[in-house]
Design an enzyme around this catalytic site. Structure first.
Site, short mmCIF file in Angstrom:
data_model
loop_
_atom_site.label_atom_id
_atom_site.label_comp_id
_atom_site.label_asym_id
_atom_site.label_seq_id
_atom_site.Cartn_x
_atom_site.Cartn_y
_atom_site.Cartn_z
N HIS A 139 0.82 -1.22 0.00
CA HIS A 139 0.00 0.00 0.00
C HIS A 139 0.85 1.27 0.00
CE1 HIS A 139 -3.70 -2.37 1.74
NE2 HIS A 139 -3.39 -2.69 0.50
N CYS A 168 6.14 19.97 -6.50
CA CYS A 168 7.35 19.42 -7.11
C CYS A 168 8.13 20.56 -7.76
CB CYS A 168 6.91 18.42 -8.17
SG CYS A 168 8.23 17.59 -9.05
N GLU A 235 -7.83 -10.60 18.05
CA GLU A 235 -9.23 -10.86 17.71
C GLU A 235 -9.33 -11.87 16.57
OE1 GLU A 235 -11.44 -9.18 19.42
OE2 GLU A 235 -10.11 -7.64 20.28
P1 OAD Z 1 -7.23 -3.05 10.31
O1 OAD Z 1 -7.35 -1.85 11.18
O2 OAD Z 1 -8.36 -3.36 9.40
O3 OAD Z 1 -6.97 -4.33 11.22
C1 OAD Z 1 -6.02 -4.31 12.24
C2 OAD Z 1 -6.00 -5.69 12.86
O4 OAD Z 1 -4.95 -5.72 13.81
C3 OAD Z 1 -7.29 -6.08 13.59
O5 OAD Z 1 -7.68 -7.37 13.19
C4 OAD Z 1 -6.87 -6.07 15.06
O6 OAD Z 1 -7.57 -7.04 15.84
C5 OAD Z 1 -5.41 -6.41 14.96
N1 OAD Z 1 -4.57 -5.97 16.09
C6 OAD Z 1 -4.77 -4.95 16.96
N2 OAD Z 1 -3.78 -4.87 17.84
C7 OAD Z 1 -2.90 -5.86 17.55
C8 OAD Z 1 -1.68 -6.32 18.10
N3 OAD Z 1 -1.11 -5.71 19.16
N4 OAD Z 1 -1.07 -7.38 17.53
C9 OAD Z 1 -1.63 -8.00 16.46
N5 OAD Z 1 -2.78 -7.63 15.90
C10 OAD Z 1 -3.41 -6.57 16.43
O7 OAD Z 1 -5.84 -2.89 9.53
P2 OAD Z 1 -5.38 -3.63 8.18
O8 OAD Z 1 -5.80 -5.04 8.17
O9 OAD Z 1 -3.95 -3.32 8.00
O10 OAD Z 1 -5.60 0.50 3.44
O11 OAD Z 1 -6.20 -2.84 7.10
C11 OAD Z 1 -5.97 -3.12 5.74
C12 OAD Z 1 -6.04 -1.84 4.95
O12 OAD Z 1 -7.27 -1.17 5.20
C13 OAD Z 1 -4.99 -0.82 5.33
O13 OAD Z 1 -3.77 -1.04 4.71
C14 OAD Z 1 -5.62 0.45 4.88
C15 OAD Z 1 -6.98 0.24 5.44
O14 OAD Z 1 -7.99 1.01 4.95
C16 OAD Z 1 -5.56 1.66 2.79
O15 OAD Z 1 -5.49 2.74 3.36
C17 OAD Z 1 -5.59 1.51 1.31
#
Ligand code: OAD
Length: 267
Positions: A139, A168, A235
């Site tokens: 990303h 730029c 979770e």
């Molecule tokens: P999310 O915010 O959707 O998910 C975060 C995950 O991390 C959740 O399942 C939490 O339960 C978990 N979590 C929280 N604390 C944690 C810890 N200490 N250790 C391990 N896990 C933990 O984030 P992403 O899956 O990264 O995209 O979201 C995917 C994409 O959606 C992002 O890259 C972004 C977002 O919109 C764009 O901006 C294009």
């Protein structure tokens, strides 16, 4: 008195328990010990313990704000000031915090595996700061921006700001070097990520809600190709039923404990 391998494992488990560390299925440790190809996908949860908000968790960005207003090309066209304000705020947060033990453990784990591929949806560059090399950024990243006119990338520090927007040298407006909703992911990064998922024997999905595609497809690709999938998350997610091992808890605790267990198995 001699101490066999099984005894040593038992003692180490007891020690880990006494220290409050996590214990793991021996089969997982054995699998990790002999895995020549490991692929890892991380999401915002890996940086949660650093103090950065996730997107969908408690206090997550998308709990209070709409992605349509901040993370789409249309939002940028409509209101570049608002979008840049948000990304500058996130840049500041990233600069104020540090990578955590989870990032460090992954950088270290790479040294134990013949072919280790780290794929991330994070844009904070904490994996690289913690010593990881060749990180596949699906990303993009927060650190750089890209000129809308000539396409040349630049680091934040070299941007020239006028009236609240960065420009730029060619006069074009700069945009954050991240992938927005509705945009294609960088083709080469995506190709490498899918190849790593197809070729690995062990796939880790760490700190991701496993909701955003195509990244969320990767563990399924790995599984279909015969790999075992390990999920690390406090979770459950839509991926959990497909994971061979669900290690429930914070990555900053589980990953270092996994390294301890791996070292224990090798001794
Ligand atoms: P999310 O915010 O959707 O998910 C975060 C995950 O991390 C959740 O399942 C939490 O339960 C978990 N979590 C929280 N604390 C944690 C810890 N200490 N250790 C391990 N896990 C933990 O984030 P992403 O899956 O990264 O995209 O979201 C995917 C994409 O959606 C992002 O890259 C972004 C977002 O919109 C764009 O901006 C294009």
């Amino acid at each position: 008195m001699s101490c066999g391998r099984e005894d040593s494992r038992r003692w180490r488990r007891a020690l880990n328990r006494a220290l409050g560390l996590h214990t793991f299925d021996d089969k997982l440790i054995a699998r990790l010990e002999r895995a020549a190809r490991v692929a890892v996908l991380t999401g915002a949860g890996i940086s949660a313990e650093s103090g950065l908000p996730t997107f969908r968790g408690p206090g997550g960005w998308w709990r209070n704000q709409r992605a349509e207003d901040l993370a789409t090309p249309e939002a940028f066209e409509r209101n570049p000031h608002l979008v840049w304000e948000w990304y500058q705020h996130r840049r500041e947060q990233v600069a104020q915090h540090r990578p955590n033990a989870g990032h460090a453990a992954l950088a270290e784990l790479a040294g134990h595996v013949q072919q280790f591929t780290l794929i991330t949806q994070c844009v904070d560059r904490y994996h690289q700061q913690a010593g990881a090399r060749e990180v596949i950024e699906l990303h993009g990243n927060l650190i750089e921006s890209r000129c809308l006119q000539c396409g040349v990338p630049a680091e934040g520090a070299t941007e020239v700001w006028r009236a609240g927007l960065p420009y730029c040298g060619c006069g074009g407006l700069r945009r954050p070097a991240v992938v927005w909703f509705g945009e294609e992911l960088p083709a080469a990064a995506l190709r490498r990520a899918f190849r790593a998922a197809e070729e690995c024997t062990l796939f880790f999905a760490i700190g991701t809600s496993a909701l955003v595609y195509p990244a969320a497809q990767l563990p399924h690709v790995a599984r279909a190709a015969g790999a075992a999938v390990v999920e690390i998350n406090p979770e459950r997610t839509p991926l959990t039923p497909q994971a061979q091992w669900f290690l429930q808890g914070p990555a900053g605790e589980i990953l270092p404990a996994l390294l301890v267990a791996l070292a224990g198995a090798a001794s």
